[in-house]
Design a protein around this motif. Structure first.
Motif, PDB file in Angstrom:
ATOM      1  N   ARG E  55       0.856  -1.201   0.000  1.00 52.96           N
ATOM      2  CA  ARG E  55       0.000   0.000   0.000  1.00 52.96           C
ATOM      3  C   ARG E  55       0.884   1.242   0.000  1.00 52.96           C
ATOM      4  O   ARG E  55       1.712   1.413   0.896  1.00 52.96           O
TER       5      ARG E  55
ATOM      6  N   HIS F   7      -5.118   8.540   7.528  1.00 51.31           N
ATOM      7  CA  HIS F   7      -5.905   7.299   7.497  1.00 51.31           C
ATOM      8  C   HIS F   7      -7.275   7.489   8.155  1.00 51.31           C
ATOM      9  O   HIS F   7      -8.010   8.383   7.770  1.00 51.31           O
ATOM     10  N   ASP F   8      -7.601   6.657   9.164  1.00 50.77           N
ATOM     11  CA  ASP F   8      -8.957   6.690   9.741  1.00 50.77           C
ATOM     12  C   ASP F   8      -9.033   7.606  10.960  1.00 50.77           C
ATOM     13  O   ASP F   8      -9.892   7.412  11.833  1.00 50.77           O
ATOM     14  N   LYS F  47     -10.069   4.408   6.583  1.00 51.39           N
ATOM     15  CA  LYS F  47      -9.218   3.309   7.054  1.00 51.39           C
ATOM     16  C   LYS F  47      -8.681   2.474   5.888  1.00 51.39           C
ATOM     17  O   LYS F  47      -9.464   1.967   5.078  1.00 51.39           O
ATOM     18  N   PRO F  48      -7.334   2.334   5.799  1.00 49.56           N
ATOM     19  CA  PRO F  48      -6.770   1.465   4.757  1.00 49.56           C
ATOM     20  C   PRO F  48      -7.077   0.010   5.096  1.00 49.56           C
ATOM     21  O   PRO F  48      -6.818  -0.425   6.228  1.00 49.56           O
ATOM     22  N   THR F  54      -9.674   1.528   0.608  1.00 54.10           N
ATOM     23  CA  THR F  54      -9.806   2.406   1.770  1.00 54.10           C
ATOM     24  C   THR F  54     -11.284   2.557   2.078  1.00 54.10           C
ATOM     25  O   THR F  54     -12.090   2.794   1.175  1.00 54.10           O
TER      26      THR F  54
END
Lengths: 95, 95, 95, 95, 95, 95, 95
Positions: E55, F7-8, F47-48, F54
């Motif tokens: 990723r 990210h998240d 979130k990945p 994602t």
């Protein structure tokens, strides 16, 4: 008993210890310890899997089962004390 | 013995320690320690996988196996003390 | 030695420490510590994967390997003390 | 050095600390602490993945790398002390 | 700075605390604590995923970032103290 | 506020406690405790996931949210104290 | 009550203990302990799965449920004390 356990949980009614039964099930009679044997009185829909499916439970209502001393959570339903646990905490189905 | 272990569990009857056997299996005879050798008396359907399938067990009834000291849970069935453990707790199948 | 380790386990016979060998393997000679070098005497079928397949082991019988001090479980087979560990606990294959 | 680390492990020979090098690598000279810099002397086949494949390592023999103080296990090979660690414990490849 | 962090790691050079900046970044001035703000000076190839892919990182060289007090490992490169951490330990990219 | 959480993560500005509001939000007024209610001021990309995709966040800038006492990390941006947490630490979106 | 729990969370309003009800639900009347029975007042969209999908919740608003003593987080909404927990912390749906 009107109770639907969630996901992979199972509701079990503990069976009083029988010294010698036809089926031959004996439990160490340490009064303090609760029997680790019981009858399944309700089964959930099954374990939700990561791929979105649900895995059907292996046990069914009426099965006699054995489980670990510290498994599950005690709750009272209709005046009866039952224990709710994950199916995976059940060790075995016995006669 | 009428018992069906759940999922990937296996029921094992401990084998009393034999100082010198034909097959040559020797266990340290510290009286306090329970033998880590036993015979498989019942095998579950196998481990439920995340993809919904079930993985067949590698051991079968009658196999002689070795396992760790602290593996499994002791229960009594038909007056016999047996130990119920995950298949993955079994170290090896021996002659 | 008639033993089949389960899943991704490997049975290793410790090799007594050799101060200077042709292959040049030296182990700190702290008498208390067991050698972290040994020979593979049995290999399981391999690690069961979540997708139901089994991953073939990378080591084979006869390989000389090094492993961590606290890896594995000691058992006795045919009067011999061996150590059973997961393949992943093996650090390296040496000459 | 005849050693094949298993899976995603890497064998690293620590490089003595150089106060000022052309490449400009400086390590705090606390005598007690072992250098966290070293040269890769052997690389395993790579990390076995859950889908049965193996992920090729990112480092190669000859790379100069930096790693955490407590990473890996010390072993002696051919009289040389080396440290064996998972590739993922390596912080970075430096000039 | 000639350094290539491994996998999903990032190398960050801490930025001295600025009481009031145009971009308005203020850090509690507890002398003991190291600034939790810094500039990205090197980025790895990205996180290796279980399916074998990698990723791509979300941050790039030059980004100003904020991170937790205890994130990462301090190392010295070319006389400079930098901190190496997983990309996921970075809280946010700031102006 | 020029901040992009990674990210998240989500950036939340705590909302001072209001005894009785039209929307009826009441927080136990223990002076020591920081309010567990706040407004979302920045949201990451999401979130990945392990499969490389994602997952889009469920909350958006401007949402009023409630979260656990110990959730997130406090940082200062433009003189404002905000808390950065994982989206999954948010309990609920409230009016 | 205007509240949307996030992901797989559920908002539950505890039901005062009823010694004997038509449905027969009895709770140990230890004054100190909060009832482990309640009514669902809000349900989230469901648990986000690793494959990007979301698993629909099994419970719905109005369900009477039982849960463990230490499950969830207490918050106040519209002057009411409610508890927010993961759906998986709910033991069972009862009449």
């Amino acid at each position: 008993m009107n109770i639907r356990p969630l996901h992979d949980r199972v509701v079990i009614k503990r069976l009083e210890e029988e010294q010698k039964t036809a089926g031959g099930i004996v439990i160490p009679d340490t009064a303090a310890e609760k029997p680790q044997r019981g009858e399944v009185v309700a089964v959930g829909n099954g374990k939700p899997l990561d791929n979105g499916e649900t895995r059907k439970p292996e046990v069914k209502v009426g099965d006699k089962v054995m489980f670990g001393k510290f498994s599950g959570t005690e709750i009272k339903i209709d005046g009866d004390e039952v224990v709710v646990m994950r199916e995976d905490d059940i060790l075995a189905v016995v006669a």
